[in-house]
Design a protein around this motif. Structure first.
Motif, mmCIF file in Angstrom:
data_model
loop_
_atom_site.group_PDB
_atom_site.id
_atom_site.type_symbol
_atom_site.label_atom_id
_atom_site.label_comp_id
_atom_site.label_asym_id
_atom_site.label_seq_id
_atom_site.Cartn_x
_atom_site.Cartn_y
_atom_site.Cartn_z
ATOM 1 N N ALA A 146 0.807 -1.216 0.000
ATOM 2 C CA ALA A 146 0.000 0.000 0.000
ATOM 3 C C ALA A 146 0.839 1.263 0.000
ATOM 4 C CB ALA A 146 -0.910 0.007 1.221
ATOM 5 N N ARG A 147 2.130 1.122 0.224
ATOM 6 C CA ARG A 147 2.960 2.327 0.300
ATOM 7 C C ARG A 147 3.688 2.544 -1.012
ATOM 8 N NH1 ARG A 147 4.734 4.663 5.086
ATOM 9 N NH2 ARG A 147 3.253 4.276 6.763
ATOM 10 N N HIS A 148 3.796 3.795 -1.373
ATOM 11 C CA HIS A 148 4.382 4.113 -2.669
ATOM 12 C C HIS A 148 5.450 5.167 -2.493
ATOM 13 C CE1 HIS A 148 1.244 1.762 -4.598
ATOM 14 N NE2 HIS A 148 0.479 2.217 -3.617
ATOM 15 N N PHE A 149 6.463 5.043 -3.290
ATOM 16 C CA PHE A 149 7.635 5.906 -3.140
ATOM 17 C C PHE A 149 7.701 6.859 -4.322
ATOM 18 C CE2 PHE A 149 12.288 6.632 -3.413
ATOM 19 C CZ PHE A 149 12.477 7.132 -2.143
ATOM 20 N N ASN A 150 8.098 8.078 -4.051
ATOM 21 C CA ASN A 150 8.299 9.045 -5.128
ATOM 22 C C ASN A 150 9.698 8.839 -5.679
ATOM 23 O OD1 ASN A 150 5.922 10.999 -5.349
ATOM 24 N ND2 ASN A 150 6.233 10.757 -3.146
ATOM 25 N N TRP A 151 9.774 8.013 -6.700
ATOM 26 C CA TRP A 151 11.100 7.685 -7.236
ATOM 27 C C TRP A 151 11.738 8.889 -7.895
ATOM 28 C CZ3 TRP A 151 13.113 3.347 -5.535
ATOM 29 C CH2 TRP A 151 12.235 2.347 -5.079
ATOM 30 N N MET A 152 10.949 9.864 -8.293
ATOM 31 C CA MET A 152 11.488 11.129 -8.783
ATOM 32 C C MET A 152 10.504 12.227 -8.410
ATOM 33 S SD MET A 152 10.722 10.660 -12.819
ATOM 34 C CE MET A 152 11.038 12.335 -13.298
ATOM 35 N N LYS A 153 10.798 13.443 -8.884
ATOM 36 C CA LYS A 153 9.902 14.545 -8.566
ATOM 37 C C LYS A 153 8.524 14.227 -9.124
ATOM 38 C CE LYS A 153 10.727 18.761 -9.927
ATOM 39 N NZ LYS A 153 11.695 19.672 -10.510
ATOM 40 N N PRO A 154 7.483 14.271 -8.285
ATOM 41 C CA PRO A 154 6.174 13.869 -8.779
ATOM 42 C C PRO A 154 5.721 14.753 -9.929
ATOM 43 C CG PRO A 154 6.012 14.795 -6.568
ATOM 44 C CD PRO A 154 7.449 14.616 -6.849
ATOM 45 N N GLY A 155 5.208 14.122 -10.973
ATOM 46 C CA GLY A 155 4.705 14.873 -12.122
ATOM 47 C C GLY A 155 3.255 15.240 -11.893
#
Lengths: 310, 170, 433, 188, 279
Positions: A209-218
């Motif tokens: 359920a957890r998600h990571f911002n692998w880069m700057k969110p678009g």
């Protein structure tokens, strides 16, 4: 109550921490040319944990963040910091016998909660299972990339998953910096300004359920939802973890609307309410329907109940 | 040459052991072992023949002799209930050596005993007394209230005063 | 104070003067370090999107290396046990080099963690009293504490001993012994805590097996000393330092035990999963047989298993242990075997199939590889520089006395201080993988 | 807890007895109404709050029915509809037994008729559906069946059965799903 | 032990055959095949009378039914929890049909009562043989309750057959798990291995005993006694190789569940309306 009670205990430490911080700040200020260093950069750097902020500091932080966001997105974004309502423990019900897997909820959630469009982050994952197969604990038979012309497809059933807001959340236990915690109304939240991005919580979460911002969110400025909560849907940073908060910005009001996914669901498979209120629909589900919770054997005690209304 | 002696002795012992093993195996392992799998295949047949079934085939079996009863009950909500659910198993009533033979020609078998008939109180209440655990859409009554409303008292066959189990609707 | 500064510059001079081969080696490492650093800058700018990690497999190559290196660091203690518990002299002489290896490995661990986390700028949140360390609950908090503690412990021993030797003074066992004794449980604890880090996650059934911590230790005590054996042979060759064959044989013997135990635990794990055949079997099945047509790890895992098996056979035989060729072969096999088994084979399959049953086959991108190589090169550089300084001190070629550099005192009987000449070509054999 | 249960049981009873309890005057069609389930003693006690039902989804220009039907003779005969309403086909709703006038009131076409003879407006069509689908009707009242919007703790909007189920073809129509998530390989 | 387990709902005809060939292969690989040939030669030499004496002398009341081919069937079972009223008819029918000793149950009914405690209270007075009392003393504030009939799940991947040292417990080609009473020596390893507690040691024969889905009935085209006796249609028995079987249709169309799915035993006894408390 306890969570906020803790703050008073921590206050004693703060003075020492302020000292250290002051020392570090002055050292840093001395090391860098003052003209270059924007005050807000340092303020952001040294911003304290959400639960340790007192009212005045909170106000400062919020105004700084609102300014930052206004600068970034060219839009006025309101950040609320509403505290949990007393006597409320949120619970969620999902009727598996109704869900048709149309993914309306997924995209309603993306819009409501300012999730990154590119790269894509979805807080809700809809899994498709074959009927007559070995039931949902055998997750390998699930498919989340199904894409037929029409749903429901014969011979399949669908099970949306999202944060289960566990009573005993493994993700909170493992966080090395206490950047994620369980609020009094049962919602597990993340302080996006305190998370160091170690992703230990993602490894610990049994529900993906957890998600990571692998880069700057678009996040396109024109699609932004300006009604936000500090712990909920305010725009995120690169390198931090985010998750479903039961639409904290909507539901944390005495007469608040349902979460976005509940509102959108065309078949009414999603139910939401106060577990402490015996008249709420979620209590009706629990007391009258056959329910199950995902991965019950892990003792995480989710407050997300799957049920069969048939 | 002494060494060869030892060798022969060893070989002899080995042969004895091998022969003994094979003999023993020949005696002990049943023929049909491995016919279907790692088990004695004949047991499948034995399990099929383990005994003559005691229960019959529901209305099909009972209907041979009690046609009119079956016809009435098939018109009522009680049609889903098998005769043997309330009465006892068929074999406590008719003795037969094979259910197939029985089904072929039931008339040739004589009734050996009267069918067991339990008191209605015991039978009806077991299913129709209200209980939280019973499904919502299932017809239940709170027996005490049900009788009080009608000024009746609990007795062995009190239900039968108004309801016929073979045609339960009033 | 003035003396200390003087000594520092003497040390600097010692470290930065050397033969041509030495410079070539340093330049070689420097190249990879710079490349890694550049890539890290890109990663900082772009975010971790440059890696192949995604929500499905959220830990990857960095954490694999970290896990392996924690084992290497813990293995430093393997030298300490016979040296101080049984007073085994040949090993006692080389304990310092083991501890230096531990220091290097721990530093690399910390670097890998820094490369892995999404917000390295907020790492101060972890510092006790300043940040909000979630101490008793989070195993990662424990890990931060024990890793840094181990680093300081080893630094303290090494610095104290070197300081005393360099000043021509005897170091006091009363100071060293408690520190060394303390480092034994500490070394076990760093590895156990790291094992618990994975172990304590019921969400990942592959890790949530109580055999994990013993398996960690067994594999660490096999791979770490293997690295040491290779390093000691190189040190012995390129420097005047004498390392007794007995010491190397003793270490090899210990590796044999550890490796055997590791294989046994591996078998126990395999039996439990495959015989009972519950849903928890899936990751192992993915590793060794492939799952639903996904089998990228299968050749690697079988390779690691066969390497470990061959190495175990070699270590078992006394003759093979004493023959330098087979010994080195066995050591290399163990290192590669354990690196694959514990790095790739432990961290990544924990996420496959994922919490929702999804299979995402992870393999590191070039960015990840370059950063990892950069960190390994940095570690190699660190160890080289330490050796460059420590060996002359140890052999007595370098002494500080009253701020003067005295090089005349030669303990080993050699006349000229022979600085590392061979350039340490194969200095870090473990780096290539 | 036990009180809740007993009240839930009371709902069951109430549902069973619904036809006997006529609600108040039904409001005129097409107008949104706030309806308090005041007549349902059990429902009130169990705390089912007042709820809001949006107007039923009539086809354009079809309501009020009396515009056309007022002058027409009632033809109770089962037949294939030819001149009007030929688009209405009953599918998956017991079509063999079903006939228009089972639900539509023959005398005043603007209202529906329950089996008991009680007339209900189109806004209360849930009583009609509830005749046969009793357990679902109970779930619907409790908010478990069907879509709900509004406030989780306050005023709620219910949907009528006919908002999701065409009464003539009640099976839920399949929808086109929204696009699947991007596979991790393709996230760049 | 099969490392790769496929998810087969309806195993094809070859499922049983594959098993045999695999075992044959193993035996060959172990080099026992030569001995096997020898033993068959020897066993031919052994006088038939001795063999007969050694073989079981089982009473055969009925001639062997011809025409039943176990390879043509594959059975499944459905228990619809939404329908069970806990009357205990199935338990009584089972006892009667199979001579189950007093105090032991091949099938039994449990009542789950969820009160204010964390977990449900489970009671099963005499396996539900005589039904259930409306109230049980000591259970307060029950908000939800339901009955759960249980029995042998006839798993696809059987922990009990796996551990049997004598091949006494086995899986038939039509998917049932049976116990060969003549070979069973009552070591009760299978009783420990069963995750559903459906096996017991019969106090009369001292061998393992369990539900057979009334194989003596099903092989004659009858339904198991419990299905026959169920008044509400809670229990259903069907053949997965029959295209028009309602049970097969239900399994393919309904959201069925199984008990303890995480063990991957793949039971052939499906449940409709499982609750989280049931395990």
């Amino acid at each position: 109550m306890t969570k906020y009670g803790k703050n008073t205990v921590r206050e004693t430490k703060v003075s020492r921490r302020d000292l250290l911080k002051g020392a570090a700040l002055s050292a840093a200020a001395a090391a860098l040319p003052a003209a270059d260093a924007k005050a807000s950069v340092w303020e952001a750097f040294f911003q304290r944990h959400f639960q340790e902020l007192n009212a005045r500091e909170m106000e400062k932080v919020i105004s700084r963040l609102e300014m930052e966001y206004a600068e970034k997105y060219g839009k006025e974004i309101k950040i609320s910091t509403t505290k949990p309502l007393p006597g409320v423990l949120f619970g969620y019900g999902l009727d598996i016998s109704r869900c048709i897997g149309c993914r309306r909820c997924v995209y309603a959630c993306v819009e409501e909660n300012n999730q990154s469009r590119d790269p894509q982050i979805h807080w809700i994952t809809v899994l498709r299972f074959k009927k007559g197969d070995k039931w949902v604990s055998d997750m390998e038979s699930a498919d989340k990339y199904y894409n037929p012309d029409k749903v429901p497809e014969p011979g399949y059933f669908y099970m949306p998953t999202q944060c289960q807001q566990c009573e005993n959340p493994p993700c909170v236990k493992v966080c090395p910096t206490q950047a994620t915690w369980s609020e009094d109304d049962g919602i597990v939240v993340v302080d996006y300004n305190w998370c160091i991005g170690c992703r230990y919580c993602m490894a610990a979460c049994p529900y993906g359920a957890r998600h990571f911002n692998w880069m700057k969110p678009g996040l396109p400025a024109e699609e932004i939802n300006t009604k936000t909560h500090y712990l909920g849907n305010r725009p995120r940073y690169s390198g931090v973890v985010e998750k479903c908060t039961f639409c904290i910005q909507r539901t944390r009001n005495e007469k608040g609307p349902y979460p976005a996914c509940v509102e959108i669901c065309p078949v009414g498979a999603r139910k939401f309410g106060n577990l402490l209120d015996p008249k709420s629909e979620i209590r009706y589900c629990i007391e009258n329907k056959r329910i199950f919770r995902l991965k019950e054997d892990l003792n995480t005690h989710p407050k997300f109940f799957y049920f069969f209304a048939t | 040459m002494e060494h060869t002696k030892h060798l022969w002795r060893a070989i002899l012992i080995l042969v004895i052991v091998a022969v003994g093993y094979l003999l023993g195996r020949g005696f002990l392992v049943p023929d049909s072992f491995g016919k279907y799998g790692h088990y004695r295949g004949d047991n499948l047949q034995e399990q099929m023949n383990i005994r003559v079934p005691r229960h019959g085939n529901g209305y099909e079996s009972c209907g041979f002799c009690h046609e009119e009863k079956v016809e009435t009950i098939l018109e009522t909500p009680h049609r889903v209930i098998n005769c043997e659910t309330c009465h006892a198993a068929l074999r406590s009533h008719v003795e037969f050596d094979s259910i197939e033979k029985f089904l072929e020609d039931p008339g040739s078998y004589d009734k050996t005993a009267e069918m067991e008939i339990h008191s209605a109180q015991e039978l009806c209440i077991k299913c129709h007394d209200y209980q939280l655990a019973k499904p919502d859409d299932y017809t239940t009554i709170v027996v005490v209230e049900h009788l009080e409303e009608r000024d009746m008292e609990l007795g062995p066959d009190v239900c039968l005063e108004c309801h016929d189990p073979h045609d339960p609707e009033m | 104070m003035l003396d200390l500064i003087k000594h520092f510059f003497i040390a600097l001079k010692q470290v930065f003067t050397g033969s041509r081969n030495y410079y070539i080696w340093i330049a070689f490492l420097g190249f990879w370090i710079l490349l890694g650093l550049g890539t890290y800058m890109i990663q900082l700018k772009e975010g971790l999107i440059v890696t192949a990690m995604r929500d499905q497999v959220s830990w990857g190559f960095y954490l694999s290396n970290f896990t392996f290196l924690v084992g290497v660091a813990a293995a430093g203690v393997l030298l300490v046990i016979p040296a101080y518990i049984y007073n085994f002299k040949p090993i006692k002489e080389i304990v310092l080099f083991g501890e230096m290896l531990a220091i290097t490995a721990i530093s690399m661990c910390i670097m890998f963690i820094m490369a892995d986390i999404g917000r390295p700028d907020r790492v101060w949140h972890l510092i006790p009293f300043i940040g909000t360390m979630n101490f008793p609950a989070s195993l990662l908090a424990w890990d931060v504490l024990v890793l840094n503690g181990y680093l300081f412990l080893n630094l303290a021993v090494v610095l104290y001993v070197l300081y005393r030797i360099a000043h021509n003074k005897d170091y006091s066992m009363a100071v060293v012994r408690p520190l060394v004794i303390m480092s034994i449980p500490w070394a076990i604890s760093i590895h156990t805590v790291t094992a618990f880090l994975y172990n304590g996650l019921p969400a990942r059934p592959f890790w949530n097996a109580s055999i994990l911590a013993p398996r960690f230790l067994a594999s660490a005590f096999a791979a770490g000393p293997a690295i040491m054996i290779l390093l000691f042979q190189i040190i012995r060759k390129i420097s005047p330092l004498e390392i007794d064959n007995k010491a190397i044989n003793k270490i090899a013997e210990l590796i044999a035990y550890a490796l055997g135990f590791n294989l046994f635990l591996f078998g126990a794990e395999m039996f439990k999963e495959f015989y009972s055949g519950t849903v928890h079997m899936a990751p192992l099945q993915y590793m060794y047989f492939g799952l639903h047509g996904h089998n990228r790890l299968v050749p690697w895992m079988w390779m690691a298993f066969i390497f470990n098996l061959i190495a175990f056979a070699l270590f078992l035989s006394t003759r093979a242990r004493e023959n330098p060729v087979t010994l080195n072969l066995a050591c290399s096999l163990v290192i590669v075997g354990v690196y694959v088994e514990k790095g790739m084979g432990l961290v990544i399959p924990g996420f496959i199939p994922g919490a929702l049953g999804e299979i995402y086959e992870y393999s590191p991108t070039n960015h990840e590889l370059l950063i990892a190589i950069g960190i390994w090169a940095l570690g190699a550089l660190l160890y080289t520089l330490m050796l460059k300084f420590v060996i002359p001190v140890y052999t007595g070629e370098l002494r500080f006395s009253d701020g003067m550099r005295v090089s005349a005192k030669v303990v080993s009987g050699q006349e000229e201080p022979a600085l590392p000449e061979q350039g340490a070509g194969g200095m870090v054999p473990d780096q290539g993988s | 807890m036990r009180k809740f249960l007993s009240s839930a049981f009371a709902i069951c009873l109430v549902i069973a007895l619904t036809p006997a309890m006529a609600p108040g005057e039904s409001s005129s069609a097409g107008e949104a109404i706030w309806r308090t389930e005041a007549t349902d003693a059990g429902a009130k006690e169990s705390g089912i709050p007042e709820f809001f039902v949006p107007p039923p989804p009539f086809s354009d220009g079809i309501f009020p029915c009396s515009d056309c039907h007022e002058d027409q003779e009632v033809n109770p005969e089962r037949r294939v509809l030819e001149d009007m309403h030929e688009d209405i086909q009953i599918i998956n709703h017991n079509e063999k037994e079903r006939w228009c006038l089972d639900c539509h009131n023959p005398d005043n076409r603007d209202v529906l008729r329950l089996a008991s003879g009680r007339l209900v407006s189109f806004e209360e069509s849930y009583y009609l559906c509830g005749q046969c689908h009793g357990t679902i009707f109970r779930d619907w009242k409790a908010g478990i069946h069907g879509r709900r919007t509004g406030e989780w703790n306050g005023k709620k909007t219910y949907r009528l059965c006919v908002h999701c189920h065409n009464p003539h073809q009640p099976r839920f129509k399949p929808l086109a799903p929204q696009p699947p998530p991007v596979k991790p390989k393709n996230i760049k | 032990m099969e490392p790769i387990k496929e998810k087969i709902v309806i195993p094809d005809r070859g499922a049983g055959m594959k098993d045999i060939s695999r075992r044959g292969f193993l035996r060959a690989a172990m080099g026992v095949s030569i001995l096997g040939v020898l033993s068959s030669v020897l066993s031919a030499v052994v006088p038939g009378k001795i063999k007969q004496a050694l073989a079981s002398t089982k009473l055969q009341p009925e001639p062997v039914r011809t025409g039943y081919n176990p390879y043509e069937h594959y059975y499944s079972y459905i228990i619809n929890l939404h329908k069970c009223i806990g009357c205990g008819s199935c338990v009584r029918a089972c006892k009667m049909e199979n001579d189950v000793p007093t105090g032991f149950y091949r099938t039994w009914v449990e009542r789950y009562q969820k009160g204010e405690e964390e977990h449900a209270r489970i009671d099963s007075p005499e396996g539900g043989l005589y039904g259930f009392p409306a109230t049980t003393a000591g259970v307060e504030g029950v908000s939800k309750a339901y009955f759960v009939p249980k029995m042998c799940n006839h798993c696809e991947q059987t922990p009990c057959v796996q551990v049997c040292p004598f091949g006494a417990s086995y899986k038939t080609p039509d998917g049932l798990i049976l116990v060969d009473g003549d070979r069973c020596m009552g070591c009760s390893y299978c009783v420990q291995a069963c995750p559903y507690a459906s096996r017991f040691i019969n106090p009369l024969t001292h061998t393992a005993d369990k539900c057979t889905w009334c194989y003596h009935r099903t092989s004659k085209g009858l339904k198991p006694a419990c299905v026959q006796a169920c008044p509400t249609g809670t229990r259903m028995f069907g053949d997965m190789k029959d295209r028009y079987d309602p049970v097969r249709h239900l399994i393919e169309e309904e959201r069925t569940g199984v008990l303890q799915p995480q063990l991957l035993t793949k039971p052939k006894c499906y449940y409709i309306g499982l609750d989280k408390e049931i395990r």
